[in-house]
Design a protein around this motif. Sequence first.
Motif, mmCIF file in Angstrom:
data_model
loop_
_atom_site.group_PDB
_atom_site.id
_atom_site.type_symbol
_atom_site.label_atom_id
_atom_site.label_comp_id
_atom_site.label_asym_id
_atom_site.label_seq_id
_atom_site.Cartn_x
_atom_site.Cartn_y
_atom_site.Cartn_z
ATOM 1 N N GLU A 1 -70.076 -28.684 -7.238
ATOM 2 C CA GLU A 1 -69.214 -28.590 -5.868
ATOM 3 C C GLU A 1 -70.132 -28.244 -4.640
ATOM 4 O OE1 GLU A 1 -65.708 -26.273 -6.518
ATOM 5 O OE2 GLU A 1 -67.218 -24.297 -6.820
ATOM 6 N N ASN A 2 -69.687 -28.627 -3.386
ATOM 7 C CA ASN A 2 -70.338 -28.505 -2.098
ATOM 8 C C ASN A 2 -69.758 -27.461 -1.438
ATOM 9 O OD1 ASN A 2 -71.411 -30.437 0.530
ATOM 10 N ND2 ASN A 2 -72.491 -28.729 -0.339
ATOM 11 N N LYS A 3 -70.106 -26.484 -0.773
ATOM 12 C CA LYS A 3 -69.459 -25.525 0.175
ATOM 13 C C LYS A 3 -70.305 -25.377 1.427
ATOM 14 C CE LYS A 3 -66.423 -24.417 -2.912
ATOM 15 N NZ LYS A 3 -64.946 -24.679 -2.765
ATOM 16 N N ILE A 4 -69.355 -25.699 2.566
ATOM 17 C CA ILE A 4 -69.970 -25.714 3.729
ATOM 18 C C ILE A 4 -69.200 -24.650 4.670
ATOM 19 C CG2 ILE A 4 -70.619 -26.983 5.769
ATOM 20 C CD1 ILE A 4 -69.594 -29.075 2.926
ATOM 21 N N THR A 5 -70.122 -23.828 5.165
ATOM 22 C CA THR A 5 -69.220 -22.639 5.891
ATOM 23 C C THR A 5 -70.015 -22.582 7.236
ATOM 24 O OG1 THR A 5 -70.418 -20.706 4.625
ATOM 25 C CG2 THR A 5 -68.086 -21.461 3.798
ATOM 26 N N ALA A 6 -69.408 -22.020 8.173
ATOM 27 C CA ALA A 6 -70.055 -21.181 9.283
ATOM 28 C C ALA A 6 -70.540 -22.405 10.218
ATOM 29 C CB ALA A 6 -70.922 -20.184 9.069
ATOM 30 N N VAL A 7 -69.590 -23.598 10.267
ATOM 31 C CA VAL A 7 -70.138 -24.671 11.006
ATOM 32 C C VAL A 7 -70.099 -24.322 12.466
ATOM 33 C CG1 VAL A 7 -69.821 -27.093 11.504
ATOM 34 C CG2 VAL A 7 -69.437 -26.131 9.150
ATOM 35 N N LYS A 8 -71.401 -24.385 13.159
ATOM 36 C CA LYS A 8 -71.474 -24.286 14.575
ATOM 37 C C LYS A 8 -72.099 -25.449 15.435
ATOM 38 C CE LYS A 8 -73.287 -21.080 17.909
ATOM 39 N NZ LYS A 8 -74.208 -22.219 18.637
ATOM 40 N N LEU A 9 -71.248 -25.880 16.215
ATOM 41 C CA LEU A 9 -71.920 -27.200 17.118
ATOM 42 C C LEU A 9 -73.143 -26.484 18.142
ATOM 43 C CD1 LEU A 9 -71.979 -30.038 18.311
ATOM 44 C CD2 LEU A 9 -70.297 -29.235 19.744
ATOM 45 N N ASP A 10 -74.426 -26.882 18.052
ATOM 46 C CA ASP A 10 -75.351 -26.315 18.750
ATOM 47 C C ASP A 10 -75.593 -27.214 20.012
ATOM 48 O OD1 ASP A 10 -75.980 -24.191 17.082
ATOM 49 O OD2 ASP A 10 -76.945 -25.436 15.937
ATOM 50 N N GLN A 11 -75.548 -28.580 20.146
ATOM 51 C CA GLN A 11 -75.580 -29.397 21.167
ATOM 52 C C GLN A 11 -74.849 -30.864 20.927
ATOM 53 O OE1 GLN A 11 -79.746 -29.954 22.822
ATOM 54 N NE2 GLN A 11 -79.311 -31.906 23.123
ATOM 55 N N GLY A 12 -74.388 -31.400 21.970
ATOM 56 C CA GLY A 12 -73.643 -32.718 22.031
ATOM 57 C C GLY A 12 -73.626 -33.283 22.880
ATOM 58 N N ASP A 13 -73.811 -34.642 23.075
ATOM 59 C CA ASP A 13 -73.676 -35.361 24.330
ATOM 60 C C ASP A 13 -72.813 -36.735 23.984
ATOM 61 O OD1 ASP A 13 -75.870 -36.672 23.359
ATOM 62 O OD2 ASP A 13 -76.968 -35.427 24.701
ATOM 63 N N LEU A 14 -72.394 -37.459 24.924
ATOM 64 C CA LEU A 14 -71.411 -38.756 24.677
ATOM 65 C C LEU A 14 -72.562 -39.993 24.590
ATOM 66 C CD1 LEU A 14 -68.758 -40.332 24.448
ATOM 67 C CD2 LEU A 14 -69.303 -40.627 27.095
ATOM 68 N N SER A 15 -72.501 -40.595 23.660
ATOM 69 C CA SER A 15 -73.204 -41.984 23.505
ATOM 70 C C SER A 15 -72.509 -43.064 24.079
ATOM 71 C CB SER A 15 -73.444 -42.268 22.282
ATOM 72 O OG SER A 15 -74.169 -43.621 21.959
ATOM 73 N N GLU A 16 -71.436 -43.170 23.848
ATOM 74 C CA GLU A 16 -70.559 -44.418 24.390
ATOM 75 C C GLU A 16 -69.137 -44.222 24.105
ATOM 76 O OE1 GLU A 16 -71.380 -48.410 23.165
ATOM 77 O OE2 GLU A 16 -71.545 -47.783 21.130
ATOM 78 N N ALA A 17 -68.313 -44.741 25.135
ATOM 79 C CA ALA A 17 -66.995 -44.493 24.958
ATOM 80 C C ALA A 17 -66.285 -45.921 25.542
ATOM 81 C CB ALA A 17 -65.995 -43.367 25.824
ATOM 82 N N TRP A 18 -65.392 -46.538 24.899
ATOM 83 C CA TRP A 18 -64.868 -47.685 25.348
ATOM 84 C C TRP A 18 -63.487 -48.030 24.523
ATOM 85 C CZ3 TRP A 18 -67.773 -46.997 21.060
ATOM 86 C CH2 TRP A 18 -67.730 -47.607 19.889
ATOM 87 N N SER A 19 -62.896 -49.039 24.995
ATOM 88 C CA SER A 19 -61.325 -49.471 24.624
ATOM 89 C C SER A 19 -61.190 -50.820 23.968
ATOM 90 C CB SER A 19 -60.250 -49.107 25.508
ATOM 91 O OG SER A 19 -60.401 -47.964 25.974
ATOM 92 N N GLU A 20 -60.422 -50.991 23.107
ATOM 93 C CA GLU A 20 -60.406 -52.131 22.289
ATOM 94 C C GLU A 20 -58.589 -52.491 22.168
ATOM 95 O OE1 GLU A 20 -62.658 -53.201 19.181
ATOM 96 O OE2 GLU A 20 -64.705 -52.746 20.128
ATOM 97 N N ALA A 21 -58.286 -53.371 22.891
ATOM 98 C CA ALA A 21 -56.745 -53.612 22.480
ATOM 99 C C ALA A 21 -56.096 -52.184 23.098
ATOM 100 C CB ALA A 21 -56.417 -54.109 21.313
ATOM 101 N N SER A 22 -55.514 -51.471 22.147
ATOM 102 C CA SER A 22 -54.709 -50.294 22.366
ATOM 103 C C SER A 22 -55.455 -49.198 21.895
ATOM 104 C CB SER A 22 -53.356 -50.294 21.849
ATOM 105 O OG SER A 22 -53.271 -50.585 20.448
ATOM 106 N N ILE A 23 -56.604 -49.190 21.386
ATOM 107 C CA ILE A 23 -57.380 -48.154 20.587
ATOM 108 C C ILE A 23 -58.954 -47.763 21.369
ATOM 109 C CG2 ILE A 23 -58.722 -47.601 18.540
ATOM 110 C CD1 ILE A 23 -57.258 -49.766 16.920
ATOM 111 N N ASP A 24 -58.781 -46.618 21.646
ATOM 112 C CA ASP A 24 -59.987 -45.878 22.390
ATOM 113 C C ASP A 24 -60.953 -45.547 21.253
ATOM 114 O OD1 ASP A 24 -58.795 -46.198 24.831
ATOM 115 O OD2 ASP A 24 -57.814 -44.263 24.915
ATOM 116 N N TYR A 25 -62.323 -45.781 21.617
ATOM 117 C CA TYR A 25 -63.271 -45.475 20.784
ATOM 118 C C TYR A 25 -64.116 -44.564 21.561
ATOM 119 C CZ TYR A 25 -61.999 -48.955 17.292
ATOM 120 O OH TYR A 25 -61.499 -49.857 16.497
#
Length: 327
Positions: free
Chosen positions: A249-273
Amino acid sequence: MVNPRWLAVLTALVIALAPALAEARAGAGSSAGSRGSRTYEAPPPTRTAPAPTPVERSITPQQQQRPAVAPSAPAQPGGFFSRNPFLSGIFGGMLGAGIFGMLFGGGFSGAGLGSMSGMLGLMLQALLIGGLLYLAFSFFRRKTMAAAESAHPGYGFSGISPETSTASSSIPEFGAAVVGVNSASNRAYSPSNETSISAKDYKDFEALLTDIQAAYSEGDIHKIRGLATPEMVGYFSEQLSVNSSRGVENKITAVKLDQGDLSEAWSEASIDYATVAMRFSMIDITKSIADGRIVEGSDQARVEATELWTFLRGDGGKWILSAIQQA
């Protein structure tokens, strides 16, 4: 003494299982899921993930992807007369009348074919017609050039100076390493932001990262169903089933985001991605179900991963995970 044959078999099993155990977190080591019509396209690179890979496994048929639109060939401008049929009709009529008169004794001025005055009249009228054509041509040329200049602004960013453009990310975790677009080193990493992504959305993305890893660590498929699309739930369930068959079994703890940025964002019909590159760290271990012994990883040393997660939301709904891609 250990039989060499069994030692070889044991070594082969360890080598075969090592990649699966080392990449044990939710969605690790795979590029799977759906990104709407952009499923099989590699997302735009970011400073967090400069070389993203396209989706390799998806339930989305490839024929539903965005069709490649061939650039249309620019219309070839015709001559002056083809662009100005009215003037060409007048000139053709006058010229035809003059030639008809010359052949039958009239000429442009009404004199006989042998008369000098008829010839001079022909030349005078030709000069007048030529002058009128020159003036008309100059007028239309200036008008066309003025229209072309107004249609094409001096800058390549829809008329906005690059010096005044800035990056879109606003909270420290997302976009902390991204500077203004006026930096030459960052021009290749400007996100494709076709729909509005707020600071709250970035907080939601970070929360989904930690919540999904926690639910996967607990083997709680019911909880994952509220955080991801049915397709992603199926992939996570498959991973958990493989672990179960191996007795781990896999155990993941103490998850921390160190860095992130947006690659792309768009909409199709009534759905946002929104596709977001995230570098995060965690305690990631694999334990034996039988005796709780750690068979992979360390409960003291943090490990780091960089992935692109795509989230979707319906009209007025909440964000859920729809794809994970490796960087």
